[in-house]
Design a protein around this motif. Structure first.
Motif, PDB file in Angstrom:
ATOM      1  N   HIS A 218     -10.878  -9.245 -29.104  1.00  0.00           N
ATOM      2  CA  HIS A 218     -10.486  -9.314 -27.694  1.00  0.00           C
ATOM      3  C   HIS A 218     -11.513 -10.047 -26.826  1.00  0.00           C
ATOM      4  CE1 HIS A 218     -13.066  -5.826 -27.983  1.00  0.00           C
ATOM      5  NE2 HIS A 218     -13.187  -5.793 -26.671  1.00  0.00           N
ATOM      6  N   THR A 221     -10.223 -12.529 -24.314  1.00  0.00           N
ATOM      7  CA  THR A 221      -9.619 -11.856 -23.152  1.00  0.00           C
ATOM      8  C   THR A 221     -10.704 -11.415 -22.171  1.00  0.00           C
ATOM      9  OG1 THR A 221      -8.200 -10.881 -24.851  1.00  0.00           O
ATOM     10  CG2 THR A 221      -7.822 -10.175 -22.573  1.00  0.00           C
ATOM     11  N   TYR A 374      -9.387  -2.249 -30.274  1.00  0.00           N
ATOM     12  CA  TYR A 374      -9.417  -3.278 -29.237  1.00  0.00           C
ATOM     13  C   TYR A 374      -8.016  -3.485 -28.714  1.00  0.00           C
ATOM     14  CZ  TYR A 374      -7.432  -6.646 -32.568  1.00  0.00           C
ATOM     15  OH  TYR A 374      -6.616  -7.284 -33.459  1.00  0.00           O
ATOM     16  N   ALA A 376      -5.974  -6.626 -27.379  1.00  0.00           N
ATOM     17  CA  ALA A 376      -5.948  -8.065 -27.118  1.00  0.00           C
ATOM     18  C   ALA A 376      -4.779  -8.394 -26.202  1.00  0.00           C
ATOM     19  CB  ALA A 376      -5.838  -8.850 -28.416  1.00  0.00           C
TER      20      ALA A 376
END
Ligand SMILES: Nc1ncnc2c1ncn2[C@@H]1O[C@H](COP(=O)(O)OP(=O)(O)OP(=O)(O)O)[C@@H](O)[C@H]1O
Ligand SMILES: [Mg+2]
Length: 397
Positions: A218, A221, A374, A376
């Protein structure tokens, strides 16, 4: 076979005996280094991937490549809630020390070290006494701090000035500076934004300093939430499981150097077990080598080795991470595991636990902070550790 000659290396950041399947990333980084040193516009690289796919190993390899080109390099490992000011100062100190002996103008180096010193000290609590004093940074820089540069206390301004000055020292030598950041998803939000801004500034003036990062899936992001232009600053290289050819290469090449072979059936069985994940490849191969009486290592040896390798992984790779979670976080992960191995909607996890989604936010956020899961994509969560779902499903509840 002789355990002393066993070449395989399961372990966090352990250099593998053969770096398999990463040729494309290595070639790309080679180009990055050449272009940056020549002041050409170029995006830096960020490696992302799950736990144990080889991000740290690849980042270290990139660093070695930069050192071979006589660049100055330094590395930090980000930690949640820890400002990057001092680690960055220490890393750039290291980088410039590598360059110093080749530099013709010692006063330029000295000036930079003075700036670095005041940069590092600018992070300290103003008027701090006692405890704060005790934590005063001891950079081992015996030049006076240069006031008025990189010491405003605003990390974005300070990093930019520091990077510009470091880059100009490297320019004198026709090389560059590489700052390598592992676990980059853990850099605190304000610091990420300062880091991106400083890189942006550098790229505009063509300064030969790059930040090369590695982190969980991630990370892109995180970066684009912080600065929308981050996609134009970095080239993201997502690394993943090794394909069959690369996984075989990771096994065969180190053994061949010791005069040892694998039967084709053993390679089939090892790929089946390790699923191409580099950490698992090393873990299974290590045990298979030890249990095999002689070359070639056969399918029967792999069969004997598998349970032992699995129990080592259960302790060292999965268990050590599971231990870090609180009871509520463990429930959350177990519910995720029951829902399969793809990213799962947080709403489905709540439904599985018979709870309101909002009441589960602390557990979810805690797990993200600990790097165990995580997100994403909004509303979806996934394990950062490959095969973690399978591991949890096998645990007695
Ligand atoms: N390309 C590769 N070929 C063979 N083995 C590899 C490769 N890359 C990594 N490994 C092995 O995989 C293991 C994990 O590597 P590394 O610690 O770099 O992973 P990571 O992605 O940084 O994991 P984490 O997210 O837990 O920090 C090590 O034992 C390493 O030797
Ligand atoms: Mg790592």
């Amino acid at each position: 076979m002789d355990p002393v000659r066993n070449p395989y290396a399961p372990g966090a950041g352990q250099r593998p005996p053969e770096l398999a399947g990463r040729d494309r990333e290595l070639q790309q980084f080679e180009v990055v280094l050449e272009r940056v040193a020549r002041g050409r516009p170029e995006r830096s690289m960020i490696i992302t991937g799950l736990r144990g796919v080889g991000k740290t190993v690849l980042l270290n390899t990139f660093r070695s490549m930069a050192m071979q080109k006589l660049w100055g390099t330094g590395k930090i490992e980000a930690r949640p809630e820890q400002s990057i000011r001092r680690p960055v100062a220490a890393a750039l100190h290291m980088a410039v020390r590598e360059l110093a002996p080749r530099h013709r103008a010692p006063e330029r180096i000295e000036h930079f070290l003075g700036v670095l010193k005041s940069f590092a000290q600018a992070g300290e609590e103003p008027g701090g006494k006692g405890r704060a004093r005790a934590h005063r940074w001891q950079p081992g820089i015996d030049v006076p701090a240069v006031r008025g540069r990189a010491d405003s206390g605003d990390l974005e301004i300070d990093l930019t000035e520091l990077f510009v000055d470091a880059a100009s020292v490297a320019t004198d030598l026709g090389v560059g500076i590489g700052l390598f950041v592992d676990e980059m998803q853990d850099v605190p939000a304000d610091d990420v934004s300062a880091l991106c801004a400083a890189c942006h500034e550098l790229s505009q003036i063509g300064g030969p300093l790059i930040v090369v990062g590695a982190g969980l899936p991630h990370l892109p992001t995180v970066l684009s939430a912080s600065k929308s232009y981050s996609e134009r600053l970095f080239r993201y290289a997502r690394i993943d499981r090794l394909d069959r050819e690369a996984a075989d290469q990771a096994l065969i090449a180190p053994a061949a150097r010791e005069g040892v072979e694998f039967t084709p059936e053993a390679l089939d069985a090892l790929y089946e077990a390790a699923d191409g994940y580099p950490y698992f490849v090393q873990a299974y191969a290590k045990v298979a080598w030890d249990v095999a009486p002689a070359s070639p290592i056969g399918a029967a040896d792999v069969e004997v080795a598998a349970p032992e390798a699995e129990s080592e992984l259960a302790v060292g790779f999965f268990g050590s991470r599971y231990e870090r979670a609180t009871p509520a976080e463990r429930d959350y992960m177990r519910a995720m595991a029951m829902l399969g191995d793809d990213p799962v909607p947080t709403a489905a996890v709540a439904a599985e636990l018979g709870r309101k989604p909002s009441s589960l936010s602390p557990a979810r956020d805690g797990l993200i902070k600990k790097g165990l899961i995580y997100s994403a994509e909004r509303g979806l969560v996934a394990f950062t550790v490959p095969h973690f779902g399978k591991f949890l499903r096998a645990q007695p509840t």
